[in-house]
Design a protein around this motif. Sequence first.
Motif, PDB file in Angstrom:
ATOM      1  N   GLU A 196      39.159  42.050  39.703  1.00  9.91           N
ATOM      2  CA  GLU A 196      40.245  43.032  39.656  1.00  9.91           C
ATOM      3  C   GLU A 196      40.965  43.116  40.999  1.00  9.91           C
ATOM      4  O   GLU A 196      42.194  43.173  41.054  1.00  9.91           O
ATOM      5  CB  GLU A 196      39.726  44.415  39.261  1.00  9.91           C
ATOM      6  CG  GLU A 196      40.853  45.419  39.148  1.00  9.91           C
ATOM      7  CD  GLU A 196      40.430  46.767  38.615  1.00  9.91           C
ATOM      8  OE1 GLU A 196      41.162  47.733  38.880  1.00  9.91           O
ATOM      9  OE2 GLU A 196      39.393  46.865  37.935  1.00  9.91           O
ATOM     10  N   GLN A 242      43.220  40.159  41.414  1.00 10.53           N
ATOM     11  CA  GLN A 242      44.451  40.317  40.632  1.00 10.53           C
ATOM     12  C   GLN A 242      45.425  41.265  41.338  1.00 10.53           C
ATOM     13  O   GLN A 242      46.618  40.988  41.434  1.00 10.53           O
ATOM     14  CB  GLN A 242      44.095  40.816  39.226  1.00 10.53           C
ATOM     15  CG  GLN A 242      45.269  40.891  38.274  1.00 10.53           C
ATOM     16  CD  GLN A 242      45.808  42.295  38.089  1.00 10.53           C
ATOM     17  OE1 GLN A 242      45.069  43.271  38.169  1.00 10.53           O
ATOM     18  NE2 GLN A 242      47.076  42.409  37.866  1.00 10.53           N
ATOM     19  N   LEU A 243      44.927  42.376  41.859  1.00 15.74           N
ATOM     20  CA  LEU A 243      45.785  43.321  42.595  1.00 15.74           C
ATOM     21  C   LEU A 243      46.332  42.685  43.871  1.00 15.74           C
ATOM     22  O   LEU A 243      47.501  42.871  44.219  1.00 15.74           O
ATOM     23  CB  LEU A 243      45.002  44.589  42.946  1.00 15.74           C
ATOM     24  CG  LEU A 243      44.624  45.489  41.780  1.00 15.74           C
ATOM     25  CD1 LEU A 243      43.621  46.552  42.228  1.00 15.74           C
ATOM     26  CD2 LEU A 243      45.872  46.135  41.185  1.00 15.74           C
ATOM     27  N   ARG A 285      46.854  39.520  44.438  1.00 15.79           N
ATOM     28  CA  ARG A 285      47.852  38.522  44.043  1.00 15.79           C
ATOM     29  C   ARG A 285      49.161  39.218  43.662  1.00 15.79           C
ATOM     30  O   ARG A 285      50.236  38.845  44.116  1.00 15.79           O
ATOM     31  CB  ARG A 285      47.324  37.696  42.875  1.00 15.79           C
ATOM     32  CG  ARG A 285      48.291  36.635  42.375  1.00 15.79           C
ATOM     33  CD  ARG A 285      47.721  35.762  41.252  1.00 15.79           C
ATOM     34  NE  ARG A 285      47.126  36.546  40.180  1.00 15.79           N
ATOM     35  CZ  ARG A 285      45.821  36.563  39.878  1.00 15.79           C
ATOM     36  NH1 ARG A 285      44.961  35.823  40.562  1.00 15.79           N
ATOM     37  NH2 ARG A 285      45.369  37.305  38.889  1.00 15.79           N
ATOM     38  N   GLN A 286      49.039  40.279  42.859  1.00 11.84           N
ATOM     39  CA  GLN A 286      50.218  40.975  42.348  1.00 11.84           C
ATOM     40  C   GLN A 286      51.005  41.686  43.448  1.00 11.84           C
ATOM     41  O   GLN A 286      52.228  41.634  43.464  1.00 11.84           O
ATOM     42  CB  GLN A 286      49.785  41.983  41.283  1.00 11.84           C
ATOM     43  CG  GLN A 286      50.912  42.742  40.639  1.00 11.84           C
ATOM     44  CD  GLN A 286      50.419  43.684  39.553  1.00 11.84           C
ATOM     45  OE1 GLN A 286      49.244  43.686  39.183  1.00 11.84           O
ATOM     46  NE2 GLN A 286      51.312  44.499  39.033  1.00 11.84           N
ATOM     47  N   TYR A 287      50.305  42.373  44.355  1.00 10.94           N
ATOM     48  CA  TYR A 287      50.991  43.218  45.330  1.00 10.94           C
ATOM     49  C   TYR A 287      51.119  42.620  46.724  1.00 10.94           C
ATOM     50  O   TYR A 287      51.952  43.060  47.508  1.00 10.94           O
ATOM     51  CB  TYR A 287      50.303  44.585  45.424  1.00 10.94           C
ATOM     52  CG  TYR A 287      50.468  45.378  44.161  1.00 10.94           C
ATOM     53  CD1 TYR A 287      51.666  46.001  43.858  1.00 10.94           C
ATOM     54  CD2 TYR A 287      49.434  45.464  43.235  1.00 10.94           C
ATOM     55  CE1 TYR A 287      51.839  46.713  42.685  1.00 10.94           C
ATOM     56  CE2 TYR A 287      49.590  46.176  42.055  1.00 10.94           C
ATOM     57  CZ  TYR A 287      50.798  46.793  41.786  1.00 10.94           C
ATOM     58  OH  TYR A 287      50.964  47.492  40.614  1.00 10.94           O
ATOM     59  N   GLY A 313      50.645  38.949  47.207  1.00  8.09           N
ATOM     60  CA  GLY A 313      50.892  37.514  47.116  1.00  8.09           C
ATOM     61  C   GLY A 313      49.738  36.660  47.621  1.00  8.09           C
ATOM     62  O   GLY A 313      49.938  35.509  47.991  1.00  8.09           O
ATOM     63  N   ASP A 321      46.112  35.163  46.513  1.00  8.51           N
ATOM     64  CA  ASP A 321      45.306  34.928  45.321  1.00  8.51           C
ATOM     65  C   ASP A 321      43.827  34.790  45.665  1.00  8.51           C
ATOM     66  O   ASP A 321      43.227  33.726  45.473  1.00  8.51           O
ATOM     67  CB  ASP A 321      45.807  33.687  44.585  1.00  8.51           C
ATOM     68  CG  ASP A 321      45.242  33.563  43.188  1.00  8.51           C
ATOM     69  OD1 ASP A 321      44.676  34.555  42.680  1.00  8.51           O
ATOM     70  OD2 ASP A 321      45.350  32.472  42.601  1.00  8.51           O
TER      71      ASP A 321
END
Length: 169
Positions: free
Chosen positions: A55, A58-59, A61-63, A65, A67
């Motif tokens: 999790e 994922q956060l 990566r999303q916020y 950049g 990974d």
Amino acid sequence: MIEIALSREEPWPDADWDGLAERAARAAVERTPHGELIATRAAIEISVRLTSDAEVQQLNRQYRGKDKPTNVLSFPMIQPDLLETVTLNSDDGEVLLGDVVLAHGVCAGEAAERGIALADHAAHLIVHGVLHLLGYDHIDDGQAEAMERIEREALSSLGLPDPYLIRED
């Protein structure tokens, strides 16, 4: 007053995470110029989420950049310089300061590497994350030193050692 909304997911073990998060957050806030938030009538809420590496990855990566999982992420909800104004003008007396998210695998690995308890490392990371919510950062040496000084003081108040001492084994 500071209120902690804590959520814990597997693989975080059963423990008094609510109490630890409350103590760590208060210790952090008390040592900053925002220390008056401890006694304010408004409810200053901090969300602390203990979750999986997946999790957090994922956060991240999303916020951000990036990974990969990291030990702690902080998501401020208000600008620190507006905190006093927002607190005074809150319609319902509640202010969400932001979210602090910890990744179990990364945290457990770092704790094992340092030879400390997971709870002690989590306390440090919650202090660190709350300071980010209050606008502290470690982008340059001066900012990093100021943030680390507050972390040391907060952890000392909790009976925990300096996390930045280099161990000579």
